[in-house]
Write an enzyme that holds these catalytic residues in place. Structure first.
Site, short mmCIF file in Angstrom:
data_model
loop_
_atom_site.label_atom_id
_atom_site.label_comp_id
_atom_site.label_asym_id
_atom_site.label_seq_id
_atom_site.Cartn_x
_atom_site.Cartn_y
_atom_site.Cartn_z
CG ASP A 105 -2.17 -0.94 1.44
OD1 ASP A 105 -1.88 -0.77 -0.47
OD2 ASP A 105 -2.90 -1.54 2.57
CE LYS A 143 -8.10 0.92 -2.95
NZ LYS A 143 -7.58 -0.06 -2.83
CG MET A 192 -7.56 6.73 7.36
SD MET A 192 -7.85 5.42 6.86
CE MET A 192 -8.88 4.39 8.09
#
Length: 529
Positions: free
Chosen positions: A40, A62, A171
């Site tokens: 990732d 991503k 996040m």
């Protein structure tokens, strides 16, 4: 009897908060044996160096606003390589089952009858508060805590969450205003302590400590991702439980990493990620210096040294060494290859009796000492083009041997020596070329804009760096983006000239044209920036 081939297997591995030191032993061993690595965006670039050289590395991270690999594509990759009987490591930051989106991948593997195994990692939800000296539980202040993601704050039950003593929010950097609004709206005092820990567990770690009422003011205009946010009275214990204080500890200034007991005066490069361009196989002494000063260092070989296409000219010069008055050596490569051929011809340093030696720079002089020879002349400015104006004797009629890189260079030096009356014999002693590829750690750091400084110690490293990055970035806009805000650091005027030609700028230039000088220039830059 036919031997049945071993089945492939997918390991869904937690990489921990960042630094390789926080990997589990099992995770490290799996990386060391991986045939395919699927990783990732937030995985630290250093971890990519733990896999074997022939491991297939697939970046599926991503990234907001940029083309990303879809979850379906990731699922298919895992199944495909597993069915090819490969040992696959699916590397995720933190722990794979804490907001790791593993469910879809596991379902795809099970549907295709693929073996898999979950390998836990240290979640940033636990590591970040600890590294900031913040306990998540306390007999009086916090008898429970909740971990949540604020990626979609509108779906959370803020009324219930606001009643809990301690919240750990992942996040949430981009949604900090909404987090503060919802907590205060549902009864939390504006005096409630809050901490933001960015890049936990890495040399870039920063900590902001404030209150719900003023955290937005304190962090206006700052990038807060990736970050872990801690809300609760336990944040106030930071001042008592953290390691020795480092740098500024008030609520208005981000703190430096808690994992070190050194001050910013002894680690002025702390929080900086430096990409060091160098020759393939070159000693990492320069990198070691930067690391000791607090920097996170990623090495990117941009220069490969090898023998010239022909030894004829150098061998002929060595056979007639007694005819030369001076031997000029401008690099350690020239020294190493010259003496390699000297020995290959059955000679030793006694063949240089009567020949004076001029070198450029202390590093080159030190390399010469390894052959038990002392340079007769070192120009004061450590640059080849200043050699002529400071030469210790008249050059008229002198015969000078100049072993150099086969592709040429140092035209000014040769021209000036010739104008002074010297007869210069140039011979190819070695060749420099561009490496075939970029180390995965360097490529990932550049693509994710995680580099603060790029250092260059020669014009060739600048030229080949540009060639290598052209392979990484498919268009000019991407190439300009990864250099935006990155400090370009040069060892001296000639290297700076190439930087200006190819990058349009130089931000730091060493006053003394050595690696020590470049180190000092970076310290000055970091102190003033």
């Amino acid at each position: 009897m036919t031997k049945i081939k071993e089945r492939g297997k997918v390991y869904l591995v937690g990489a921990g908060p960042g630094d390789v030191a926080y990997l589990t032993v099992k995770a490290y061993n799996l990386l060391a044996a991986a045939q395919v690595l699927v990783y990732d965006a937030l995985v630290d670039a250093q971890l990519l160096q733990c896999v074997p050289p022939n491991c297939l590395k697939l970046d599926v991270g991503k990234r907001g606003g940029k083309p990303s690999t879809t979850q379906g594509e990731i699922n298919n990759l895992l199944v495909k390589h597993c069915q090819e009987r490969k040992q696959v490591v699916r590397l995720k930051s933190g722990d794979p089952l804490i907001f790791g989106r593993c469910t879809s991948e596991i379902e795809a593997l099970k549907a295709s009858d693929c073996d898999f195994e979950l390998v836990p990692g240290i979640s940033s939800a636990l590591a970040a508060p600890l590294l900031a000296g913040i306990p998540l539980t306390d007999p009086v202040l916090s008898r429970c805590f909740a971990v949540l993601t604020a990626h979609e704050p509108e779906v959370l039950d803020w009324e219930a969450l606001s009643r809990l003593e301690t919240l750990v929010i992942l996040m949430g950097g981009q949604n900090l205003p909404e987090i503060v609004h919802q907590l205060v709206r549902h009864g939390r005092s504006h005096l409630t302590p809050i901490a933001i820990v960015r890049w936990a567990g890495t040399p870039r770690q920063q900590i902001w400590i404030a209150q719900l009422g003023n955290i937005l003011e304190k962090t206006t205009g700052l990038s807060l991702s990736p970050a872990v946010i801690v809300v609760g009275e336990v944040v106030g214990l930071n001042k008592y439980l953290q390691p020795e204080k480092i740098g500024c500890q008030d609520s208005t200034t981000p703190q430096t990493p808690m994992s070190s007991n050194l001050s910013t005066s002894t680690q002025p490069l702390i929080g900086k990620t430096i990409l060091v361009t160098r020759s393939v196989g070159q000693s990492s002494t320069f990198s070691d210096r930067l690391i000791a000063l607090g920097a996170a260092v990623i090495e990117m070989p941009t220069l490969e040294i090898g023998p010239p296409s022909s030894w004829v000219a150098l061998d002929n010069a060595i056979a007639h060494l007694s005819q030369f008055d001076w031997l000029i050596l401008t690099s350690t490569n020239a020294i190493d290859y010259f003496f390699e051929r000297l020995i290959a011809q059955g000679k030793d340093t006694r063949a240089l009796a009567g020949v004076k030696i001029a070198v450029v720079g202390e590093k080159t002089a030190n390399s010469l000492k390894q052959y038990s020879l002392q340079a007769d002349f070192i120009p004061p400015n450590f640059v080849a083009d200043s050699l002529v104006e400071n030469f210790p004797e008249e050059l008229d009629g002198k015969k000078v041997l100049f072993p150099r890189v086969e592709s040429g260079g140092r035209e000014v030096l040769v021209k000036e020596l010739t104008l002074k009356g010297a007869k210069v014999i140039e011979v190819a002693a070695y060749q420099s070329c561009c490496p075939s590829g970029v180390p995965p750690a360097a490529e990932l750091a550049l693509q994710n804009c995680k580099v603060n400084v790029i250092t260059f110690a020669s014009s060739k490293t600048v030229q080949f760096f540009c060639q290598l990055t052209d392979k990484i970035f498919s268009n000019n806009s991407d190439a300009s983006e990864f250099l935006e805000g990155v400090c370009i650091a040069s060892i001296g005027p000639q290297t700076s000239k190439t930087c200006h030609a190819l990058f349009g700028r130089v931000d730091v230039e060493a006053q003394e044209y050595t690696l020590d000088g470049l180190t000092q220039a970076l310290i000055t830059w970091a102190t003033n920036s």
